[in-house]
Design an enzyme around this catalytic site. Structure first.
Site, PDB file in Angstrom:
ATOM      1  N   HIS A  97      -6.793  -8.312  -6.421  1.00 17.24           N
ATOM      2  CA  HIS A  97      -5.534  -8.148  -5.687  1.00 17.24           C
ATOM      3  C   HIS A  97      -5.586  -6.897  -4.805  1.00 17.24           C
ATOM      4  O   HIS A  97      -5.276  -6.956  -3.601  1.00 17.24           O
ATOM      5  CB  HIS A  97      -4.379  -8.039  -6.685  1.00 17.24           C
ATOM      6  CG  HIS A  97      -3.039  -7.848  -6.070  1.00 17.24           C
ATOM      7  ND1 HIS A  97      -2.150  -8.882  -5.883  1.00 17.24           N
ATOM      8  CD2 HIS A  97      -2.423  -6.744  -5.569  1.00 17.24           C
ATOM      9  CE1 HIS A  97      -1.045  -8.424  -5.305  1.00 17.24           C
ATOM     10  NE2 HIS A  97      -1.188  -7.122  -5.111  1.00 17.24           N
ATOM     11  N   GLU A  98      -5.985  -5.780  -5.388  1.00 22.53           N
ATOM     12  CA  GLU A  98      -6.014  -4.532  -4.613  1.00 22.53           C
ATOM     13  C   GLU A  98      -7.105  -4.555  -3.546  1.00 22.53           C
ATOM     14  O   GLU A  98      -6.949  -3.942  -2.480  1.00 22.53           O
ATOM     15  CB  GLU A  98      -6.184  -3.331  -5.545  1.00 22.53           C
ATOM     16  CG  GLU A  98      -5.072  -3.155  -6.569  1.00 22.53           C
ATOM     17  CD  GLU A  98      -3.677  -3.166  -5.959  1.00 22.53           C
ATOM     18  OE1 GLU A  98      -3.517  -2.778  -4.776  1.00 22.53           O
ATOM     19  OE2 GLU A  98      -2.731  -3.567  -6.672  1.00 22.53           O
TER      20      GLU A  98
ATOM     21  N   HIS B 291      -5.628  -5.923  -0.392  1.00 22.21           N
ATOM     22  CA  HIS B 291      -4.966  -4.880   0.397  1.00 22.21           C
ATOM     23  C   HIS B 291      -5.994  -4.016   1.128  1.00 22.21           C
ATOM     24  O   HIS B 291      -5.863  -3.730   2.324  1.00 22.21           O
ATOM     25  CB  HIS B 291      -4.138  -3.975  -0.518  1.00 22.21           C
ATOM     26  CG  HIS B 291      -2.857  -4.569  -0.996  1.00 22.21           C
ATOM     27  ND1 HIS B 291      -1.867  -4.998  -0.151  1.00 22.21           N
ATOM     28  CD2 HIS B 291      -2.402  -4.793  -2.256  1.00 22.21           C
ATOM     29  CE1 HIS B 291      -0.847  -5.462  -0.853  1.00 22.21           C
ATOM     30  NE2 HIS B 291      -1.147  -5.345  -2.138  1.00 22.21           N
TER      31      HIS B 291
ATOM     32  N   GLU C 119       0.697  -8.322   1.470  1.00 21.68           N
ATOM     33  CA  GLU C 119       0.681  -9.117   0.242  1.00 21.68           C
ATOM     34  C   GLU C 119       0.056 -10.487   0.459  1.00 21.68           C
ATOM     35  O   GLU C 119      -0.494 -11.069  -0.470  1.00 21.68           O
ATOM     36  CB  GLU C 119       2.095  -9.248  -0.325  1.00 21.68           C
ATOM     37  CG  GLU C 119       2.616  -7.993  -0.976  1.00 21.68           C
ATOM     38  CD  GLU C 119       1.798  -7.556  -2.182  1.00 21.68           C
ATOM     39  OE1 GLU C 119       1.321  -8.422  -2.947  1.00 21.68           O
ATOM     40  OE2 GLU C 119       1.625  -6.340  -2.357  1.00 21.68           O
TER      41      GLU C 119
END
Length: 489
Positions: free
Chosen positions: A254-255, A258, A284
């Site tokens: 997830h990170e 980003h 997101e």
């Protein structure tokens, strides 16, 4: 030098100082000594004072009035600067500095109270943060809805009413899907203990697979995973649970979504107003598509199953199909960041309603825990057992990030559209991901969306990437098809 050149030179220094402020925040969350909290708050407040003075400098008004953009990119730069200046001059310098100082302190207070399950100890600090954010929202709104003004900081052009309408359209189908899935029974999960260092080694491999550039980044541990920075210094954090390796692996992916966005911005835009992501919703879209539509796909989990067997041995799952079902197991848990795709947006919808009421003065901080617990029982059918599983679980409100939560679901909506277009353009994607190769997907994202930074407005850049206007339809269709297949609905 032209007026435009003078303006850009001034802005470059402001952007560089903002990156320094971000680095102070990263350090605070990862390795700052506990006893340094008060001093760090003063440091961050002092730096915010300098930044606010630059963002409201009287010369900016003159430059922005006289500057002529050399091209379309220059027009985008001026658009961003005009927007930033118009917002900054509405905020008193005292308020900007106080917000930075108080939210810096509040993060440490939150972390300590969360560890002690101490809501009462956190409420006075949270009340101070909410009071400051209400003041900021009112200053920005100039008579309008203060919550809308705060949302606009994270998602330009979005309003609370538009978010509420989107959520109202999504909620019935999500609730119906959840009911069918939970009635079907949950698949078997992984069992055993997963060594911390082995998890961290595999998480580095996963970050590399998803395109993270280690020459411009690093990974550290934090209570609440996050990504920080842009351009040539983009750092990520993760967390480890020795009985739940998915927490570490999917937090990391997830990170990386980003971070890949920030690392993927055109190098010519770095340390300029358009040198970062277009909005938090678009941000997101990257993290959620990397984590879920790609990282939790049947194809990729087939490869991950093999790697986990190599690293950890037997963990109670017999084959790749069982592993795919375990990774996508639906259950009514407490924690948003650990929620499955069916439940996740329902968590966000709850927070949106609560924080909107807080900023509008319709809910008092003293009543927040009761409101949270009542709403959670109503929405999820489970009583909150402890504050760290309830209103103390997220760091956002202590950081003053009111208006941020709805962008998580907006990001899911954008991700549904982007991956629909991606799959149409890359028909052999699953065969590549089954070998642990997601480069075709990440290259598509970089070319279609990431490289533009904030040159375009949020919906504009998503529309250009997809070839159609974003809506919640593709996300809901994806969820219904995926979980209908897994659970035999």
């Amino acid at each position: 030098m032209s007026v435009y050149d003078d303006l850009m030179a001034f802005q470059r220094q402001t952007e560089a100082l903002a990156q320094v402020a971000g680095r102070l925040g990263w350090d605070q969350e990862t390795m700052m000594p506990e006893g340094a909290a008060d001093q760090r708050a003063e440091e961050i407040g002092a730096l915010e004072s300098v930044l606010h003075a630059r963002r409201t400098d009287g010369r900016l008004a003159v430059w922005l009035d006289r500057a002529k953009a050399p091209d379309a990119v220059g027009e985008a730069q001026l658009r961003q600067m005009r927007r930033s200046y118009a917002r900054a001059v509405k905020i008193p310098a005292r308020l900007a500095e106080e917000l930075a100082r108080v939210t810096s302190l509040a993060q440490g207070v939150w972390a300590g109270c969360r560890a002690r399950e101490d809501v009462a100890g956190f409420l006075p600090t949270l009340a101070r943060v909410v009071a400051l954010k209400r003041e900021e929202g009112a200053a920005l709104a100039e008579g309008g809805d203060p919550y809308d003004a705060l949302v606009d900081d994270y998602e330009p052009g979005m309003t609370g009413a538009a978010i509420a309408a989107m959520f109202d359209a999504m909620r019935p189908r999500l609730v119906a899907l959840r009911a069918k899935v939970l009635a079907a029974g949950a698949p078997k999960g992984v069992v055993g203990t997963f060594d911390t260092q082995a998890q961290l080694a595999l998480t580095r491999e996963l970050a590399t697979v998803f395109g993270y550039d280690w020459t411009r980044g690093r990974v550290d541990l934090a209570v609440h995973p996050f990504s920080s920075g842009s351009g040539h210094d983009v750092r990520i954090t993760t967390r480890v649970n020795e009985v739940d390796p998915f927490n570490c692996f999917y937090s990391t992916i997830h990170e990386v979504g980003h971070a890949a966005y920030e690392q993927g911005v055109d190098a010519a835009y770095l340390l300029t107003p358009i040198g970062q992501g277009a909005s938090m919703g678009v941000h997101e879209s990257q993290s959620r598509s990397y984590e879920n539509q790609l990282g939790r796909s049947r194809a990729f989990t087939g490869w991950l199953f093999g790697r986990m067997r190599e690293v950890f041995g037997d963990f109670g799952i017999a084959d790749a199909e069982g592993f795919y079902r375990a990774v996508n197991r639906v259950h009514a848990g407490y924690i948003r960041t650990e929620a499955d795709e069916v439940h996740y947006n329902l968590h966000v919808m709850m927070r949106f309603d609560l924080e909107r009421a807080l900023i509008r003065g319709e809910l008092d901080v003293a009543d927040l825990e009761t409101a949270w617990n009542d709403r959670f029982r109503s929405d999820f059918g489970v009583a909150v057992d402890k504050p760290s599983n309830g209103m103390l679980q997220d760091v956002h409100w202590s950081c003053g990030l009111f208006g941020y939560f709805p962008t998580y679901t907006l990001g899911n909506v954008y991700a549904g559209c982007l991956v629909k277009a991606l799959r149409a353009d890359v028909p052999g994607l699953d065969s590549m991901m089954a070998k642990g190769d997601v480069s075709a997907a990440t290259a598509w994202m970089r070319e279609r969306l990431q490289r533009h930074g904030s040159r375009y407005l949020p919906r504009e850049v998503v529309t250009q990437a997809c070839g159609f206007e974003p809506s919640e339809g593709p996300l809901l269709e994806y969820l219904e098809a995926k979980f209908g297949d897994i659970y035999g609905l």
